[in-house]
Scaffold this motif. Structure first.
Motif, mmCIF file in Angstrom:
data_model
loop_
_atom_site.group_PDB
_atom_site.id
_atom_site.type_symbol
_atom_site.label_atom_id
_atom_site.label_comp_id
_atom_site.label_asym_id
_atom_site.label_seq_id
_atom_site.Cartn_x
_atom_site.Cartn_y
_atom_site.Cartn_z
ATOM 1 N N VAL A 172 0.927 -1.127 0.049
ATOM 2 C CA VAL A 172 -0.130 -0.159 -0.111
ATOM 3 C C VAL A 172 0.881 1.057 -0.013
ATOM 4 O O VAL A 172 1.679 1.275 1.161
ATOM 5 N N ASP A 173 1.095 1.948 -0.872
ATOM 6 C CA ASP A 173 1.697 3.082 -1.271
ATOM 7 C C ASP A 173 1.160 4.119 -0.361
ATOM 8 O O ASP A 173 2.017 5.118 0.392
ATOM 9 N N GLU A 174 -0.110 4.464 -0.324
ATOM 10 C CA GLU A 174 -0.697 5.684 0.230
ATOM 11 C C GLU A 174 -2.067 5.461 1.029
ATOM 12 O O GLU A 174 -2.641 4.341 0.467
ATOM 13 N N TYR A 175 -2.461 6.182 1.978
ATOM 14 C CA TYR A 175 -3.685 5.681 2.617
ATOM 15 C C TYR A 175 -4.605 6.195 1.763
ATOM 16 O O TYR A 175 -4.953 7.043 1.047
ATOM 17 N N ALA A 176 -5.583 5.157 1.549
ATOM 18 C CA ALA A 176 -6.741 5.020 0.586
ATOM 19 C C ALA A 176 -7.668 6.459 0.629
ATOM 20 O O ALA A 176 -8.097 6.889 -0.455
ATOM 21 N N PHE A 177 -7.826 6.902 1.891
ATOM 22 C CA PHE A 177 -8.815 8.068 1.889
ATOM 23 C C PHE A 177 -8.036 9.457 1.791
ATOM 24 O O PHE A 177 -8.733 10.424 2.087
ATOM 25 N N ALA A 178 -6.809 9.460 1.778
ATOM 26 C CA ALA A 178 -6.177 10.675 1.386
ATOM 27 C C ALA A 178 -6.752 11.439 0.263
ATOM 28 O O ALA A 178 -6.292 12.689 0.048
ATOM 29 N N ARG A 179 -7.073 10.659 -0.815
ATOM 30 C CA ARG A 179 -7.404 11.324 -1.892
ATOM 31 C C ARG A 179 -8.640 12.239 -1.736
ATOM 32 O O ARG A 179 -9.019 13.076 -2.638
ATOM 33 N N PHE A 180 -9.475 12.154 -0.668
ATOM 34 C CA PHE A 180 -10.676 12.998 -0.514
ATOM 35 C C PHE A 180 -10.242 14.411 0.137
ATOM 36 O O PHE A 180 -11.335 15.101 0.337
ATOM 37 N N ASN A 181 -9.178 14.453 0.514
ATOM 38 C CA ASN A 181 -8.508 15.737 1.136
ATOM 39 C C ASN A 181 -8.136 16.682 -0.044
ATOM 40 O O ASN A 181 -7.431 16.763 -0.545
ATOM 41 N N LYS A 182 -9.506 17.416 -0.591
ATOM 42 C CA LYS A 182 -9.100 18.271 -1.406
ATOM 43 C C LYS A 182 -8.964 19.921 -0.858
ATOM 44 O O LYS A 182 -9.626 20.456 -0.187
ATOM 45 N N GLN A 183 -7.752 20.351 -1.211
ATOM 46 C CA GLN A 183 -7.437 21.730 -0.727
ATOM 47 C C GLN A 183 -7.778 22.773 -1.857
ATOM 48 O O GLN A 183 -7.762 22.524 -2.921
ATOM 49 N N LEU A 184 -8.257 23.959 -1.189
ATOM 50 C CA LEU A 184 -8.634 25.160 -1.918
ATOM 51 C C LEU A 184 -7.475 25.820 -2.509
ATOM 52 O O LEU A 184 -6.667 26.286 -1.519
ATOM 53 N N GLN A 185 -7.343 26.298 -3.639
ATOM 54 C CA GLN A 185 -6.275 27.000 -4.294
ATOM 55 C C GLN A 185 -6.889 28.493 -4.120
ATOM 56 O O GLN A 185 -7.450 28.643 -5.150
ATOM 57 N N LEU A 186 -6.350 29.165 -3.347
ATOM 58 C CA LEU A 186 -6.573 30.886 -3.184
ATOM 59 C C LEU A 186 -5.399 31.585 -3.772
ATOM 60 O O LEU A 186 -4.310 31.000 -3.650
ATOM 61 N N ILE A 187 -5.524 32.657 -4.248
ATOM 62 C CA ILE A 187 -4.414 33.450 -4.925
ATOM 63 C C ILE A 187 -4.086 34.557 -3.796
ATOM 64 O O ILE A 187 -4.628 35.134 -3.232
ATOM 65 N N LYS A 188 -2.865 34.175 -3.387
ATOM 66 C CA LYS A 188 -2.209 34.993 -2.292
ATOM 67 C C LYS A 188 -1.481 36.071 -2.943
ATOM 68 O O LYS A 188 -0.866 36.009 -3.833
ATOM 69 N N TYR A 189 -1.497 37.181 -2.175
ATOM 70 C CA TYR A 189 -0.977 38.444 -2.551
ATOM 71 C C TYR A 189 0.117 38.879 -1.787
ATOM 72 O O TYR A 189 0.441 38.282 -0.771
ATOM 73 N N THR A 190 1.203 39.593 -2.195
ATOM 74 C CA THR A 190 2.257 39.995 -1.614
ATOM 75 C C THR A 190 1.981 41.390 -0.907
ATOM 76 O O THR A 190 1.027 42.134 -1.360
ATOM 77 N N ASP A 191 2.990 41.994 -0.106
ATOM 78 C CA ASP A 191 2.885 43.279 0.247
ATOM 79 C C ASP A 191 2.757 44.568 -0.882
ATOM 80 O O ASP A 191 1.984 45.345 -0.561
ATOM 81 N N GLU A 192 3.546 43.877 -1.716
ATOM 82 C CA GLU A 192 3.727 45.191 -2.987
ATOM 83 C C GLU A 192 2.397 45.238 -3.561
ATOM 84 O O GLU A 192 1.799 46.303 -4.017
ATOM 85 N N GLU A 193 1.935 43.870 -4.054
ATOM 86 C CA GLU A 193 0.476 43.931 -4.521
ATOM 87 C C GLU A 193 -0.325 44.461 -3.842
ATOM 88 O O GLU A 193 -1.516 44.911 -4.475
ATOM 89 N N TYR A 194 -0.556 44.192 -2.590
ATOM 90 C CA TYR A 194 -1.576 44.809 -1.676
ATOM 91 C C TYR A 194 -1.387 46.213 -1.736
ATOM 92 O O TYR A 194 -2.435 46.830 -1.954
ATOM 93 N N THR A 195 -0.337 46.891 -1.675
ATOM 94 C CA THR A 195 -0.387 48.363 -1.574
ATOM 95 C C THR A 195 -0.553 48.848 -2.992
ATOM 96 O O THR A 195 -1.333 49.933 -2.983
ATOM 97 N N LYS A 196 -0.264 48.089 -4.176
ATOM 98 C CA LYS A 196 -0.543 48.814 -5.530
ATOM 99 C C LYS A 196 -2.106 48.476 -5.984
ATOM 100 O O LYS A 196 -2.540 49.401 -6.630
ATOM 101 N N TYR A 197 -2.745 47.390 -5.593
ATOM 102 C CA TYR A 197 -4.049 47.051 -6.286
ATOM 103 C C TYR A 197 -5.003 46.962 -5.176
ATOM 104 O O TYR A 197 -6.202 47.116 -5.528
ATOM 105 N N LEU A 198 -4.862 46.613 -3.839
ATOM 106 C CA LEU A 198 -5.912 46.184 -2.937
ATOM 107 C C LEU A 198 -6.058 47.174 -1.699
ATOM 108 O O LEU A 198 -6.818 47.099 -0.676
ATOM 109 N N THR A 199 -5.436 48.552 -1.773
ATOM 110 C CA THR A 199 -5.524 49.395 -0.805
ATOM 111 C C THR A 199 -7.020 50.086 -0.975
ATOM 112 O O THR A 199 -7.541 50.221 -1.862
ATOM 113 N N CYS A 200 -7.782 49.839 0.302
ATOM 114 C CA CYS A 200 -8.845 50.548 0.361
ATOM 115 C C CYS A 200 -9.158 50.991 1.775
ATOM 116 O O CYS A 200 -8.787 50.548 2.829
#
Length: 337
Positions: free
Chosen positions: A87-115
């Motif tokens: 058994v190479d991998e635990y069978a139920f590990a395939r159900f762990n779906k991770q959400l892929q979010l777009i993470k910003y940097t400090d420079e991108e926040y200052t330039k695009y996301l300042t509110c």
């Protein structure tokens, strides 16, 4: 049953039955077959197998440790596993779906996301909660410290994701992307929830009134469809009258088309004293034009009658709504003029 076995349970009665009586249970294998199987199993355990026996091979299991790739703490658990099966991998590990979010940097926040309404600390906390609860904004709003609505949290999150994606060029032209093509509309969402709240908070009286209005609208739609069908039948059945022969005197009945509307018009003209047994080409054209005007007049009378009935119905409904609630069940006494 009656007799000496009366009052006993079925189990006791089966024990006291005679040998010739049919058994109450399913027939079992004879004892000799069980002894043969037991002897063959003993010989197989000792290293030899009795001739003529075909035993199913045993499955060996082992208590083996395993780790779950979905966990980051390296916890080691144990479970039963077939021996010799890799058994190479635990069978139920395939159900762990991770959400892929777009993470910003400090420079991108200052330039695009300042509110002015959002600080960087609040925005960072929002992104952490959204990633933790897989965009379940009900839980995000429950864990949020402050006076912000769910719509405000959603609007800020999707705005940050959309602006960073546009700045990085993650979505090309022509590519289908819900984040870009259908942006989150906070005002529309607030209006939708307000309408739903007002809809669910209706009283029984308001529900009955709305049902009455809906039923009346349905009846009006049916009447409109019927009128369209009638007008279509009139157009299809109102054939052009055949041309009169040039010169001479002919019978009017031989050249006029006999549709239902024209027959009714002829009857109306006959009651008015307009009769014509024979006609020429000139008088026939005038009579056909007069018949068309009479048909239009009769159609106008029908529409006016329908409008009067609709007006009376609306007047009755208005009087019914203007009465007190305790007296609305009585019939309307008079109509509005």
């Amino acid at each position: 049953p009656r007799g000496p076995l009366a009052g006993l349970t079925s189990h006791l009665r089966s024990m006291s039955m005679e040998a010739s009586a049919p058994p109450s249970l399913m027939p079992t294998a004879p004892p000799s077959l069980w002894r043969e199987k037991k002897k063959a199993a003993a010989q197989s355990a000792a290293g030899g197998q009795a001739p003529g026996t075909n035993l199913v091979p045993r499955s060996n299991w082992e208590w083996k440790a395993f780790t779950n790739a979905a966990r980051t703490d390296g916890l080691e658990l144990r479970h039963w596993q077939k021996k010799g099966v890799p058994v190479d991998e635990y069978a139920f590990a395939r159900f762990n779906k991770q959400l892929q979010l777009i993470k910003y940097t400090d420079e991108e926040y200052t330039k695009y996301l300042t509110c002015p309404e959002w600080t960087k600390q609040d925005t960072d906390q929002l992104m952490k909660l959204a990633s933790r609860f897989d965009l379940n904004f009900i839980l995000v709003h429950d864990r949020w410290v402050g006076e912000r609505t769910i719509e405000q949290l959603k609007d800020r999150f999707y705005l940050c994701q959309r602006k960073i994606a546009e700045a990085r060029g993650l979505v090309t032209d022509g590519e289908e992307c819900v984040l870009m093509q259908q942006p989150y509309n906070k005002d529309w969402e607030v209006q939708r929830k307000s309408h739903m709240e007002r809809l669910f908070s209706r009283s029984k009286v308001e529900e009955r009134q709305e049902q009455a209005v809906t039923e009346q609208a349905r009846k009006l739609e049916v009447m409109q469809r019927q009128r369209k069908q009638e007008s279509k039948k009139k157009r299809d059945g109102d054939d052009e009258p055949p041309a009169c022969p040039p010169g001479g005197v002919v019978l009017r009945s031989g050249i006029m088309a006999r549709s239902a509307e024209k027959l009714a018009a002829n009857k109306w003209l006959a009651q008015a004293g307009v009769t014509q047994q024979v006609s020429t080409q000139r008088t026939q054209a005038v009579f056909v034009a007069l018949s068309a005007d009479v048909i239009a007049l009769m159609d106008a009378h029908k529409r006016m009658s329908r409008k009067k009935k609709e007006r009376e119905h609306v007047s009755d409904r208005r009087q019914e709504l203007l009465r007190p609630l305790k007296k609305r069940k009585t019939a309307p006494s008079q109509r509005l003029q």
